[in-house]
Design a protein around this motif. Structure first.
Motif, mmCIF file in Angstrom:
data_model
loop_
_atom_site.group_PDB
_atom_site.id
_atom_site.type_symbol
_atom_site.label_atom_id
_atom_site.label_comp_id
_atom_site.label_asym_id
_atom_site.label_seq_id
_atom_site.Cartn_x
_atom_site.Cartn_y
_atom_site.Cartn_z
ATOM 1 N N ALA A 1 8.758 -73.247 -25.397
ATOM 2 C CA ALA A 1 8.240 -74.571 -25.050
ATOM 3 C C ALA A 1 6.862 -74.764 -25.658
ATOM 4 C CB ALA A 1 8.161 -74.732 -23.532
ATOM 5 N N ASP A 2 6.573 -76.020 -26.034
ATOM 6 C CA ASP A 2 5.262 -76.395 -26.550
ATOM 7 C C ASP A 2 4.802 -77.647 -25.813
ATOM 8 O OD1 ASP A 2 2.964 -76.715 -27.991
ATOM 9 O OD2 ASP A 2 3.933 -77.064 -29.922
ATOM 10 N N PHE A 3 3.720 -77.521 -25.047
ATOM 11 C CA PHE A 3 3.135 -78.649 -24.328
ATOM 12 C C PHE A 3 1.861 -79.036 -25.069
ATOM 13 C CE2 PHE A 3 5.878 -76.512 -21.422
ATOM 14 C CZ PHE A 3 6.440 -77.519 -20.652
ATOM 15 N N LYS A 4 1.821 -80.280 -25.575
ATOM 16 C CA LYS A 4 0.740 -80.672 -26.457
ATOM 17 C C LYS A 4 0.458 -82.161 -26.320
ATOM 18 C CE LYS A 4 4.040 -80.969 -30.349
ATOM 19 N NZ LYS A 4 3.779 -82.346 -30.813
ATOM 20 N N VAL B 1 20.772 -77.042 -31.479
ATOM 21 C CA VAL B 1 20.321 -78.080 -32.401
ATOM 22 C C VAL B 1 19.317 -77.494 -33.383
ATOM 23 C CG1 VAL B 1 20.748 -79.931 -30.760
ATOM 24 C CG2 VAL B 1 18.496 -78.841 -30.816
ATOM 25 N N GLY B 2 19.038 -78.250 -34.470
ATOM 26 C CA GLY B 2 18.197 -77.751 -35.538
ATOM 27 C C GLY B 2 16.720 -77.996 -35.356
ATOM 28 N N ASP B 3 16.319 -78.661 -34.283
ATOM 29 C CA ASP B 3 14.898 -78.853 -34.014
ATOM 30 C C ASP B 3 14.662 -78.614 -32.526
ATOM 31 O OD1 ASP B 3 12.238 -79.341 -34.544
ATOM 32 O OD2 ASP B 3 12.454 -81.482 -34.868
ATOM 33 N N ASP B 4 14.102 -79.575 -31.820
ATOM 34 C CA ASP B 4 13.803 -79.379 -30.398
ATOM 35 C C ASP B 4 14.978 -79.843 -29.536
ATOM 36 O OD1 ASP B 4 11.122 -78.650 -31.155
ATOM 37 O OD2 ASP B 4 10.768 -80.791 -31.467
ATOM 38 N N ALA B 5 15.248 -79.123 -28.464
ATOM 39 C CA ALA B 5 16.363 -79.493 -27.600
ATOM 40 C C ALA B 5 16.041 -80.743 -26.792
ATOM 41 C CB ALA B 5 16.725 -78.340 -26.675
ATOM 42 N N ILE B 6 14.897 -80.730 -26.093
ATOM 43 C CA ILE B 6 14.437 -81.881 -25.306
ATOM 44 C C ILE B 6 13.020 -82.201 -25.759
ATOM 45 C CG2 ILE B 6 13.922 -82.766 -23.004
ATOM 46 C CD1 ILE B 6 16.003 -80.800 -21.901
ATOM 47 N N ASP B 7 12.820 -83.433 -26.245
ATOM 48 C CA ASP B 7 11.542 -83.842 -26.832
ATOM 49 C C ASP B 7 11.037 -85.072 -26.086
ATOM 50 O OD1 ASP B 7 9.410 -84.535 -28.484
ATOM 51 O OD2 ASP B 7 10.477 -83.989 -30.308
ATOM 52 N N VAL B 8 9.800 -85.003 -25.579
ATOM 53 C CA VAL B 8 9.215 -86.071 -24.760
ATOM 54 C C VAL B 8 7.984 -86.635 -25.458
ATOM 55 C CG1 VAL B 8 7.974 -86.542 -22.604
ATOM 56 C CG2 VAL B 8 10.100 -85.222 -22.565
ATOM 57 N N ASP B 9 7.895 -87.968 -25.548
ATOM 58 C CA ASP B 9 6.760 -88.644 -26.179
ATOM 59 C C ASP B 9 6.372 -89.879 -25.375
ATOM 60 O OD1 ASP B 9 6.605 -87.259 -29.004
ATOM 61 O OD2 ASP B 9 8.719 -87.741 -28.741
ATOM 62 N N GLY C 1 12.653 -75.194 -27.128
ATOM 63 C CA GLY C 1 13.537 -75.623 -26.052
ATOM 64 C C GLY C 1 13.014 -76.914 -25.443
ATOM 65 N N LEU C 2 11.692 -76.965 -25.198
ATOM 66 C CA LEU C 2 11.014 -78.173 -24.723
ATOM 67 C C LEU C 2 9.834 -78.449 -25.644
ATOM 68 C CD1 LEU C 2 10.756 -77.471 -20.863
ATOM 69 C CD2 LEU C 2 12.523 -78.793 -22.042
ATOM 70 N N GLU C 3 9.742 -79.661 -26.187
ATOM 71 C CA GLU C 3 8.532 -80.098 -26.892
ATOM 72 C C GLU C 3 8.024 -81.333 -26.166
ATOM 73 O OE1 GLU C 3 7.623 -79.900 -31.237
ATOM 74 O OE2 GLU C 3 7.798 -82.075 -31.053
ATOM 75 N N ILE C 4 6.852 -81.209 -25.532
ATOM 76 C CA ILE C 4 6.391 -82.228 -24.597
ATOM 77 C C ILE C 4 5.047 -82.792 -25.038
ATOM 78 C CG2 ILE C 4 5.970 -82.769 -22.196
ATOM 79 C CD1 ILE C 4 8.800 -81.710 -22.755
ATOM 80 N N ASP C 5 5.024 -84.099 -25.302
ATOM 81 C CA ASP C 5 3.806 -84.838 -25.608
ATOM 82 C C ASP C 5 3.542 -85.835 -24.489
ATOM 83 O OD1 ASP C 5 3.296 -84.844 -29.062
ATOM 84 O OD2 ASP C 5 4.923 -83.781 -28.108
ATOM 85 N N GLY C 6 2.329 -86.305 -24.421
ATOM 86 C CA GLY C 6 1.955 -87.300 -23.427
ATOM 87 C C GLY C 6 1.734 -88.668 -24.035
ATOM 88 N N PRO C 7 0.862 -89.499 -23.447
ATOM 89 C CA PRO C 7 0.599 -90.842 -23.974
ATOM 90 C C PRO C 7 -0.107 -90.778 -25.322
ATOM 91 C CG PRO C 7 -0.953 -90.294 -22.230
ATOM 92 C CD PRO C 7 0.065 -89.205 -22.245
ATOM 93 N N GLU C 8 0.182 -91.773 -26.160
ATOM 94 C CA GLU C 8 -0.500 -91.867 -27.449
ATOM 95 C C GLU C 8 -1.657 -92.857 -27.403
ATOM 96 O OE1 GLU C 8 2.494 -92.858 -30.274
ATOM 97 O OE2 GLU C 8 3.623 -90.995 -29.966
#
Length: 516
Positions: free
Chosen positions: A404-407, A340-348, A371-378
């Protein structure tokens, strides 16, 4: 992250009935029509078919493109005429004997509206297929999509009012081209249901009208992993807890507050929006807002609950994210995301479900990001939700993309994930944030959650961990000790990765294309 949910920007209640180019405002956006050519016709082997198409566009015609089996066949340009005729003729060749040939007519007007029409020509003893059936606007009563024909999405198609959309195994749904308000999207509103349970022998396939795949086939021949942004994608909204900036529900970006169909989230953790199984979503991710860079994910899940069943999913050649979770608690098993052209699995938004047994492939050619872009609660509400991501393999096919980016306060567990193929090695990025006005004291972020055991990594095979400053050019720097502390919490060890890659064999586009 290109924020797929902007896909419904300028969303309206009324939808076109026959053209993805029609708009609610008849003055600003009048649409295009194609008439005169039947949906199906028959000729003898080596015979000739002729017909005349009539094109109309109040805003003035710009162009007509005709494809045969997905390949360019003919084209016309216009100088703003409001109507024109096009003489269509085809003489069958020996290779066409006893087969069906699909011709696609795409007309465009001066302000970018499009109309797509499909004509199937049966040659010799080929059985005459059922004509394509077009879906557009709201689905407010139970409806079944059968596998005996192609179904076309003309603009936004939304299941609502308690209706259930049933999709038979082996059904092919094709999205028409178009950007912005003309983007073709299948959306299940949070009061709608989907019952789409394919099988390995008869998967449900979402693709573009440019794809020459025919009824009964699992893959066409004219598109590959480099073809994306040809239509929109699939969106499911539910009533499970989310953690947006404020409150317990949220409006999908770009949808007016007065439009209730744009809402997602609630307090029903086991909310059930139905079933999506053995489904392949291909060649999507069209642009919604070119200026803002907003495009559509392959599969978007907003506030979808654990009562929903989602398994055996492929996202193939999408322009934006593969799958993006906006809160919710739905689980996904057996997930394949290919270039894919951005993140494969994106969590928000404090997603609290589990993603298990997954394969991810990134690529420089596709401009893949994480591959993984992971965010938590807003926000403060529903802020305790923690994800689980386990038993996965993340590979770069050509060295490109990032691991992966955990942020953004990422919290949850990553277990048994194996990285390979990245140029320079696979780096796990961990974001830290600081308060410049308080002697650069820590703010809650992925790093503090890692140190506090709210972000946990076990059995991860990678190359390096990197702590970075999420506040950019402020007066604070990441202390050197943070890197050492993070390395003590995230250490590389041998991992097996995906527990069963064979579940994608024979039915996924990547498998059929011998890419796995």
């Amino acid at each position: 992250m290109k924020k797929v949910l902007s896909l419904l920007a300028a969303f309206g209640v009324m939808f076109c009935l026959s053209s993805c180019g029609d708009d609610d405002d008849p003055v600003a956006d009048n649409g295009v029509t194609i008439t005169g050519i039947p949906a199906t016709a028959t000729i003898d082997n080596l015979g000739t078919y002729t017909g005349t198409a009539t094109l109309e566009a109040k805003d003035g015609l710009a162009a007509l493109a005709v494809t045969k089996g997905g390949a360019a066949f003919d084209a016309e340009t216009y100088a703003g005429e409001t109507s024109a005729t096009y003489a269509f003729s085809y003489t069958a060749e020996e290779a066409d004997a006893d087969s069906n040939i699909t011709f696609t007519f795409t007309a465009t007007d001066a302000d970018g509206d499009t109309e797509v029409f499909t004509h199937v020509l049966s040659v010799g003893d080929a059985p005459t297929p059922l004509p394509n059936e077009v879906l557009s606007g709201l689905i407010t009563a139970n409806k079944t999509l059968t596998a005996d024909r192609i179904w076309e999405l003309a603009g936004r198609v939304i299941v609502t009012d308690g209706a259930t959309l049933t999709i038979e195994p082996g059904t092919i749904i094709k999205g028409r081209p178009g950007e912005g308000t003309n983007a073709s999207v299948l959306m299940i509103a949070r009061d709608g249901m989907i019952n789409a349970e394919g099988t390995a022998d008869m998967p449900i396939i979402f693709t573009a009208t440019a794809d020459n795949i025919a009824v009964g086939q699992k893959k066409g021949t004219n598109l590959d992993a480099g073809d994306n942004e040809l239509w929109g994608g699939v969106v499911i909204l539910g009533n499970a807890p989310i953690s947006p900036d404020a409150g317990t529900t949220a409006q999908i970006e770009g949808v007016p507050a007065s439009e209730p169909l744009g809402q997602y989230g609630g307090n029903v953790a086991n909310d059930n929006r139905g079933i999506l199984k053995y489904a392949s979503i291909r060649h999507g991710g069209t642009t919604i807002d070119a200026v803002a860079g907003n495009d559509i994910n392959g599969l978007t899940l907003g506030g979808v609950g654990s009562g929903t069943t989602i398994s055996h999913i492929e996202i193939f050649a999408n322009f934006d994210d593969g799958v993006e979770f906006f809160g919710g608690s739905v689980n996904i098993t057996n997930l394949l995301v290919y270039t894919v052209g951005d993140d494969a699995i994106d969590v928000d938004q404090a997603y609290s479900g589990t993603v298990s047994n997954f394969l991810v492939f990134t690529s420089t050619a596709a401009s893949s990001d994480e591959g993984l872009e992971i965010d938590g609660p807003e926000g403060a509400e529903n802020s305790t939700g923690k994800f689980t991501i386990q038993n996965g393999t993340i590979t770069s096919v050509d060295g490109g993309g990032s691991a992966a980016d955990f942020k953004s306060k990422a919290q949850g567990t990553v277990n048994n994930v194996k990285y390979s193929g990245f140029t320079g090695g696979a780096t796990i990025k961990i974001r830290a944030s600081f308060d410049p006005g308080n002697s650069c004291a820590d703010k809650t972020d992925a790093y503090t959650n890692l140190i506090g055991d709210n972000l946990v990594f076990t059995t991860i095979e990678f190359s390096a961990v990197s702590v970075y400053d999420g506040d950019g050019a402020d007066a604070c720097d990441v202390p050197a000790s943070y890197q050492t502390s993070a390395a003590g919490k995230v250490s590389s060890t041998s991992a097996t990765g995906a527990s069963d890659a064979s579940v994608f064999d024979a039915w996924s586009a990547a498998s059929i294309s011998a890419l796995l």
